[in-house]
Write a protein that holds these residues in place. Structure first.
Motif, PDB file in Angstrom:
ATOM      1  N   GLU A  86       0.825  -1.214   0.000  1.00 51.97           N
ATOM      2  CA  GLU A  86       0.000   0.000   0.000  1.00 51.97           C
ATOM      3  C   GLU A  86       0.854   1.257   0.000  1.00 51.97           C
ATOM      4  N   GLU A  87       1.877   1.306   0.853  1.00 50.75           N
ATOM      5  CA  GLU A  87       2.672   2.528   0.930  1.00 50.75           C
ATOM      6  C   GLU A  87       3.568   2.738  -0.275  1.00 50.75           C
ATOM      7  N   HIS A  88       3.666   1.742  -1.140  1.00 54.34           N
ATOM      8  CA  HIS A  88       4.400   1.903  -2.387  1.00 54.34           C
ATOM      9  C   HIS A  88       3.456   2.022  -3.583  1.00 54.34           C
ATOM     10  N   SER A  89       2.224   2.385  -3.309  1.00 55.41           N
ATOM     11  CA  SER A  89       1.282   2.778  -4.353  1.00 55.41           C
ATOM     12  C   SER A  89       1.202   4.294  -4.376  1.00 55.41           C
ATOM     13  N   THR A  90       0.710   4.821  -5.473  1.00 51.02           N
ATOM     14  CA  THR A  90       0.520   6.276  -5.546  1.00 51.02           C
ATOM     15  C   THR A  90      -0.405   6.728  -4.434  1.00 51.02           C
ATOM     16  N   ARG A  91      -1.467   5.975  -4.191  1.00 48.62           N
ATOM     17  CA  ARG A  91      -2.415   6.340  -3.137  1.00 48.62           C
ATOM     18  C   ARG A  91      -1.751   6.356  -1.770  1.00 48.62           C
ATOM     19  N   GLY A  92      -0.986   5.309  -1.460  1.00 49.49           N
ATOM     20  CA  GLY A  92      -0.341   5.257  -0.156  1.00 49.49           C
ATOM     21  C   GLY A  92       0.602   6.424   0.064  1.00 49.49           C
ATOM     22  N   ARG A  93       1.371   6.782  -0.968  1.00 49.12           N
ATOM     23  CA  ARG A  93       2.292   7.917  -0.839  1.00 49.12           C
ATOM     24  C   ARG A  93       1.536   9.227  -0.666  1.00 49.12           C
ATOM     25  N   ALA A  94       0.449   9.388  -1.433  1.00 48.78           N
ATOM     26  CA  ALA A  94      -0.346  10.610  -1.290  1.00 48.78           C
ATOM     27  C   ALA A  94      -0.923  10.714   0.106  1.00 48.78           C
ATOM     28  N   ARG A  95      -1.347   9.584   0.670  1.00 51.14           N
ATOM     29  CA  ARG A  95      -1.890   9.599   2.033  1.00 51.14           C
ATOM     30  C   ARG A  95      -0.829  10.034   3.041  1.00 51.14           C
ATOM     31  N   LEU A  96       0.391   9.541   2.864  1.00 54.74           N
ATOM     32  CA  LEU A  96       1.455   9.904   3.804  1.00 54.74           C
ATOM     33  C   LEU A  96       1.813  11.380   3.681  1.00 54.74           C
ATOM     34  N   LEU A  97       1.849  11.897   2.467  1.00 56.06           N
ATOM     35  CA  LEU A  97       2.109  13.326   2.304  1.00 56.06           C
ATOM     36  C   LEU A  97       0.984  14.146   2.920  1.00 56.06           C
ATOM     37  N   PHE A  98      -0.246  13.678   2.790  1.00 61.54           N
ATOM     38  CA  PHE A  98      -1.383  14.344   3.425  1.00 61.54           C
ATOM     39  C   PHE A  98      -1.202  14.361   4.947  1.00 61.54           C
ATOM     40  N   GLU A  99      -0.827  13.217   5.517  1.00 59.56           N
ATOM     41  CA  GLU A  99      -0.609  13.157   6.964  1.00 59.56           C
ATOM     42  C   GLU A  99       0.560  14.028   7.381  1.00 59.56           C
ATOM     43  N   MET A 100       1.567  14.121   6.530  1.00 56.94           N
ATOM     44  CA  MET A 100       2.756  14.914   6.847  1.00 56.94           C
ATOM     45  C   MET A 100       2.440  16.387   7.050  1.00 56.94           C
ATOM     46  N   MET A 101       1.370  16.862   6.397  1.00 53.97           N
ATOM     47  CA  MET A 101       1.034  18.284   6.510  1.00 53.97           C
ATOM     48  C   MET A 101       0.354  18.621   7.835  1.00 53.97           C
ATOM     49  N   ARG A 102       0.179  17.580   8.684  1.00 54.06           N
ATOM     50  CA  ARG A 102      -0.282  17.776  10.072  1.00 54.06           C
ATOM     51  C   ARG A 102      -1.590  18.541  10.162  1.00 54.06           C
ATOM     52  N   GLY A 103      -2.549  18.151   9.333  1.00 58.40           N
ATOM     53  CA  GLY A 103      -3.854  18.782   9.429  1.00 58.40           C
ATOM     54  C   GLY A 103      -4.650  18.305  10.616  1.00 58.40           C
ATOM     55  N   HIS A 104      -4.263  17.146  11.195  1.00 60.91           N
ATOM     56  CA  HIS A 104      -4.958  16.579  12.347  1.00 60.91           C
ATOM     57  C   HIS A 104      -3.956  16.366  13.484  1.00 60.91           C
ATOM     58  N   GLU A 105      -4.417  16.534  14.696  1.00 61.39           N
ATOM     59  CA  GLU A 105      -3.528  16.401  15.851  1.00 61.39           C
ATOM     60  C   GLU A 105      -3.042  14.977  16.052  1.00 61.39           C
ATOM     61  N   ASP A 106      -3.825  13.988  15.596  1.00 63.11           N
ATOM     62  CA  ASP A 106      -3.430  12.594  15.806  1.00 63.11           C
ATOM     63  C   ASP A 106      -2.643  12.027  14.649  1.00 63.11           C
ATOM     64  N   SER A 107      -2.129  12.878  13.768  1.00 60.35           N
ATOM     65  CA  SER A 107      -1.370  12.372  12.633  1.00 60.35           C
ATOM     66  C   SER A 107      -0.172  11.565  13.102  1.00 60.35           C
ATOM     67  N   PRO A 108       0.042  10.378  12.525  1.00 59.75           N
ATOM     68  CA  PRO A 108       1.213   9.587  12.932  1.00 59.75           C
ATOM     69  C   PRO A 108       2.526  10.154  12.398  1.00 59.75           C
ATOM     70  N   ILE A 109       2.466  11.026  11.404  1.00 60.67           N
ATOM     71  CA  ILE A 109       3.671  11.631  10.841  1.00 60.67           C
ATOM     72  C   ILE A 109       3.872  12.977  11.540  1.00 60.67           C
ATOM     73  N   THR A 110       4.868  13.041  12.408  1.00 57.43           N
ATOM     74  CA  THR A 110       5.033  14.222  13.264  1.00 57.43           C
ATOM     75  C   THR A 110       6.247  15.061  12.918  1.00 57.43           C
ATOM     76  N   ASP A 111       7.093  14.598  11.991  1.00 56.35           N
ATOM     77  CA  ASP A 111       8.340  15.309  11.736  1.00 56.35           C
ATOM     78  C   ASP A 111       8.382  15.991  10.378  1.00 56.35           C
ATOM     79  N   GLY A 112       7.222  16.221   9.776  1.00 62.60           N
ATOM     80  CA  GLY A 112       7.123  17.054   8.586  1.00 62.60           C
ATOM     81  C   GLY A 112       8.041  16.624   7.463  1.00 62.60           C
ATOM     82  N   TRP A 113       8.681  17.620   6.825  1.00 61.46           N
ATOM     83  CA  TRP A 113       9.558  17.360   5.680  1.00 61.46           C
ATOM     84  C   TRP A 113      10.734  16.456   6.044  1.00 61.46           C
TER      85      TRP A 113
END
Length: 975
Positions: free
Chosen positions: A592-619
């Motif tokens: 999944e994370e090596h699909s276009t969708r999975g990568r787009a989801r991770l970039l979406f999470e990276m932008m920290r739009g939600h407080e519970d985002s698992p991606i906390t270190d941005g760029w």
């Protein structure tokens, strides 16, 4: 961590670390609780988002059953997931996600005589039908996501698709299933006659308890079920309690279909199959508008049963034209503002055509009428139906218009009341000031698809969204319809079920849930004790993403990187197993994370739009970096993704920020700066080749440069093309502004490695009447710097090129590119980096391929040389995604080349990707999927054509064959 609160109670806190350790030690599979994997699975194709506890990819169905057992011991919720393409939100939850698609995807057996097969839940529909094709059979229901939806997910959602007009829903095509409940009961279920039912209900233990409870539930609610369940073809909402009735053979398999993983986990399924219909004809009938078209559905059904009866409206066609998608299909449509697409089949083309003509005659229409199209050509039919299937992608992010969202996307009513329902639904759109959403769908079954411009980022907009779906639920109930006719309830409609079924039957749903899952651990918050329709939104009023300056300007996304990565709506076409270019790394890894969708989801999470985002270190995120690492930057998604996600650009953007003021990997310097090293080596090519190919120096050099040891470093040509050009006596001078003048771009690959291709191109262009000029200074498009995220350097290279080409740019002189990847920079990346530069826009408009200039820009009459040979064509990814390959096909037709264009996707080398040491296996897996086997099987006298340097290099690396550029073939034919 706690789960949703409902009538069944609050979910307990789960010790994630202990749960992970037990899963790792006891489950034969991959167990992932890392931030990146959790982020990739946080959403599906719906409006909803919930970050899972962890992910399990079992290698066998037995391992999947063990995973459920371990979760039970820890009290952890479980979500069984297929392709994750549902629009209802049932594939997202705070749970342990069991993803069956990577390993449990086998066709176990086929009984051709009885037309059944046995499958594991992770098998993809198209792959199943491909394997069944030799038997002349297929699994009938075919959703628009057929290339990537899994059978387990189809069972969970009770999927349908256009072909359900002939074959029915999944519930009509399942014979039996092996399931396991949360408390460990593992059993085969299916239809049960009365003696067997009595025996099962008399058993001691868990199974007897379950069957006794089901019998009591049936007896208590049978009358209400018969009264309140709508008698329509597309009732998908709610549990299938009607499967317990005597007239349905007390079929527990049918009961569990459409239960969205809330009752039990499916381990294996016996499916009913239907004969394949090879010959088809499609009628396209035009009407004044879509409601008028709906009024005539009953007339068509009264004549003969079609294989499909679909519909599209004028708004969908307008959006196709606006986005330049399926334009050829749209141009074929007859006069009208709403269209019905009725497909008929037969044992021969004539029989299919005659059935379509019979319907026309009954409707008092003729094939030559301007509101009728009778399509018999299979390719034309395929294109027309593909245009209809594209509705979700076409309507999601229309340029210049508000984004559209699911929420009321597949309601269903009796087909004979469909026209009036659509008029009332459009009146509801008007009342809520929802501007003209497109309406399309499976009209033969009264099922309506639409995406609506809800305002989901403000509190006021979310309140409006909630009020609208409540009103719409009341409306469809008044028509005797179903909230869902295809995608199930999930979170999108679970709260609304009481409006359709009433409180008594919704109470029965709760009793059924309590029988199977008394602790509410199976996909909690869906169907029973549901989360609110406006909870857990992927956007929502609390969504506050970081808006940061970027290198690319994203002109098609309001100059917002956040909006660009938010393009992904989760439809999952990037998860297909074959065909097209997108997404080569997913086809190789099934991750999944090596699909276009999975990568787009991770970039979406990276932008920290939600407080519970698992991606906390941005760029600086290593999780996002690792997911992007296997992106080949092929740009296949730019063309193949229904919403135009451009992951190659997003990857370059991320790398630029990730490595800002930090050391980069060695290959970013060795391969990213390749134009500079090539320029230096071009001064002493023999010395450079000797050094790079001395065994010891080569081994050490590759290790230091981060290059795969299996790769041979390409050899520099003894003389560059530019050096040859300076010594070449051009017979006629080329001046700016002369329509016969053309600039031949000396890209790094052609100039330094394959200059014979450029020399061939000079010969061909001059034969066609052009006067050729070649820039003599060292120039570069910046491609290798772009692909490694060194965007400041790339911009510097582009500005240098613009200065050098300015006399030609400002006189509208054509510039010809021979290397597709470099040409694509001038046609796409350059403008995305510098959208406000007028010279950039001028150059983009005048930068053409060799095929384009020879088919559309000739200065005078020219008869191209004739070749008359068979050829095997590997299309470069950037030709497919950015440049277009139509002119090449036309030119090959003109020269008599019998060309087979491979549907092989990316060659796997993809510039620097396949040379990097950690990418070799994936690179070769991409090549071995289709390209290299086809090359090896080609006849010795077949011409292998590949315009891309990467493609030619990969072919030579993986076979004994040598591929040629189109310029070489043309020049050779000149004599």
């Amino acid at each position: 961590m706690t789960g949703p609160v409902g009538e069944l109670g609050i979910l307990p806190r789960v010790d994630s670390a202990a749960l992970r350790d037990d899963l790792c030690s006891r489950v034969d599979g991959e167990v992932r609780f890392d931030a990146g994997t959790r982020g990739a699975y946080a959403t599906d194709a719906s409006n909803y988002r919930q970050v899972p506890i962890g992910i399990v990819l079992p290698r066998t169905v037995e391992a999947g059953a063990v995973a459920v057992e371990v979760c039970r011991e820890h009290g952890a919720p479980v979500l069984s997931r297929g392709g994750g393409t549902s629009l209802g939100g049932q594939c997202t939850n705070v749970a342990v996600v069991i993803d069956w698609t990577k390993y449990c995807h086998h066709l176990l057996s086929v009984d051709a005589e009885n037309r059944t097969c046995l499958v594991e839940p992770g098998i993809v529909l198209d792959e199943l039908n491909r394997q069944l094709s030799g038997y002349g059979l297929e699994f009938g229901p075919r959703p628009s996501t057929h290339s990537h939806c899994a059978i387990g997910g189809m069972i969970g959602n009770n999927s349908c698709g256009a072909t359900a007009q002939r074959t029915g829903k999944v519930v009509d095509n399942v014979g039996a299933m092996e399931v396991v409940t949360y408390d460990g009961l593992r059993s085969w279920v299916g239809p049960t006659d009365e003696p067997e039912l009595s025996r099962l209900a008399a058993e001691d233990g868990r199974r007897g308890e379950l069957y006794r409870g089901l019998c009591q539930l049936r007896d208590r609610y049978a009358g209400l079920i018969r009264q309140r369940y709508p008698d329509i073809p597309r009732r998908v909402s709610g549990y299938n309690l009607d499967a317990l009735l005597s007239e349905q053979d007390f079929d527990v398999a049918k009961l569990l279909v459409g239960s969205e993983g809330t009752l039990a986990t499916v381990l294996r399924a016996e499916l009913k199959l239907v004969p394949r219909i090879e010959h088809k004809a499609t009628l396209v009938l035009g009407y004044a508008d879509i409601a008028d078209a709906a009024d005539h559905v009953a007339d068509i059904l009264a004549v003969a049963s079609p294989l499909q009866l679909e519909a599209i409206d004028d708004r969908l066609v307008e959006l196709m034209h606006r986005q330049r998608m399926h334009e050829e299909s749209a141009r074929q449509l007859p006069r009208g503002g709403g269209w019905l697409l009725a497909q008929y089949g037969g044992d021969s083309p004539e029989e299919a055509r005659d059935r379509a003509r019979e319907v026309l005659a009954a409707l008092h229409k003729r094939p030559e009428n301007d509101d009728v199209l009778l399509a018999e050509d299979p390719r034309l039919q395929e294109k027309i139906h593909a245009a209809r299937e594209s509705g979700l992608g076409v309507t999601a992010h229309p340029p210049g218009l508000p984004d559209n969202w699911p929420g009321w996307e597949d309601s269903a009513v009796p087909p004979d009341r469909l026209g009036d329902y659509l008029r009332d639904l459009r009146a509801l759109f008007t009342e809520f000031e929802l501007d003209h959403p497109s309406i399309y769908g499976h009209f033969g079954h009264g099922c309506v698809h639409t995406r609506i411009p809800f305002q989901l980022t403000t509190a006021l907009g979310v309140r409006g969204f909630r009020r609208f779906v409540q009103r719409a639920a009341d409306l469809v109930s008044e028509y005797g319809g179903s909230l869902s006719g295809e995608h199930g309830d999930g979170q999108a409609r679970g709260e609304l079920l009481v409006r359709m079924f009433g409180p008594e039957l919704v109470g029965a749903f709760g009793e059924l849930k309590n029988l199977f899952d008394p602790g509410n651990r199976m996909n909690p918050g869906k169907i029973v004790a549901p989360c609110r329709v406006d909870e857990h939104l992927r956007l929502g009023p609390d969504w506050r993403p970081r808006q940061e300056p970027t290198h690319f300007r994203y002109p098609d996304d309001g100059r917002s990187f956040v909006r660009a990565v938010g393009r992904c709506v989760g439809v999952g076409k990037c998860r297909q197993h074959s065909g097209g270019v997108m997404c080569p790394s997913y086809m190789a890894t099934l991750e999944e994370e090596h699909s276009t969708r999975g990568r787009a989801r991770l970039l979406f999470e990276m932008m920290r739009g939600h407080e519970d985002s698992p991606i906390t270190d941005g760029w600086r995120s290593t999780a996002v970096r690792d997911a992007l690492d296997l992106c080949l930057a092929c740009k296949g998604c730019k063309k193949d993704c229904p919403v135009g996600v451009d992951m190659a650009t997003y990857k370059a953007e991320f790398l630029a920020h990730h490595y800002h003021r930090r050391p980069r990997p060695a290959q970013h310097y060795s391969l990213g700066w390749m134009p500079l090293w090539a320029h230096l080596a071009g001064q002493v090519p023999r010395l450079a080749n000797a050094a790079l190919h001395t065994p010891l120096v080569s081994r050490v050099g590759k290790r230091v440069a981060g290059i795969a040891p299996q790769r041979e470093i390409p050899r520099f040509a003894p003389r560059t093309f530019q050096r040859w050009w300076r010594q070449y006596r051009c017979p006629e001078s080329a001046v700016p502004g002369d329509p016969r003048t053309v600039v031949l771009w000396p890209d790094t690959f052609t100039n330094h490695y394959h200059p014979h291709i450029a020399r061939a191109a000079v010969r061909v262009l001059q034969a066609a009447g052009f006067r050729v000029v070649v820039p003599e200074q060292a120039l570069c498009c910046g491609l290798t710097w772009i692909s490694t995220g060194q965007l400041d350097m790339a911009a510097k290279m582009i500005r240098r090129t613009l200065r050098a080409l300015r006399p030609w740019i400002r006189t509208d002189t054509l510039v010809v590119g021979l290397e597709p990847s470099c040409t694509a920079v001038f046609r796409a990346d350059m403008e995305e980096l510098m959208p406000d530069d007028e010279d950039v826009r001028r150059l983009r408009r005048r930068f053409v391929t060799l095929a384009e200039i020879l088919t559309s820009h000739l200065p005078g009459p020219w008869s191209p040389p004739q070749v008359h040979r068979e050829a095997l064509i590997q299309t470069h990814c950037h030709q497919h995604a950015v440049l277009g390959f139509g002119p090449d096909v036309e030119l090959m037709r003109q020269i008599g080349l019998d060309a087979e264009v491979l549907d092989s996707g990316c060659c796997g080398l993809a510039g620097n990707f396949g040379f990097e040491k950690d990418h070799y296996d994936v690179s070769m897996a991409c090549a071995e999927r289709a390209l290299l086997p086809a090359v090896r099987e080609a006849a010795p006298d077949t011409v292998l054509l590949a315009d891309g340097f990467s493609c030619r290099t990969q072919i030579e690396h993986g076979s004994t064959r040598h591929a040629r550029h189109l310029a070489e073939v043309l020049a050779g034919a000149l004599g």
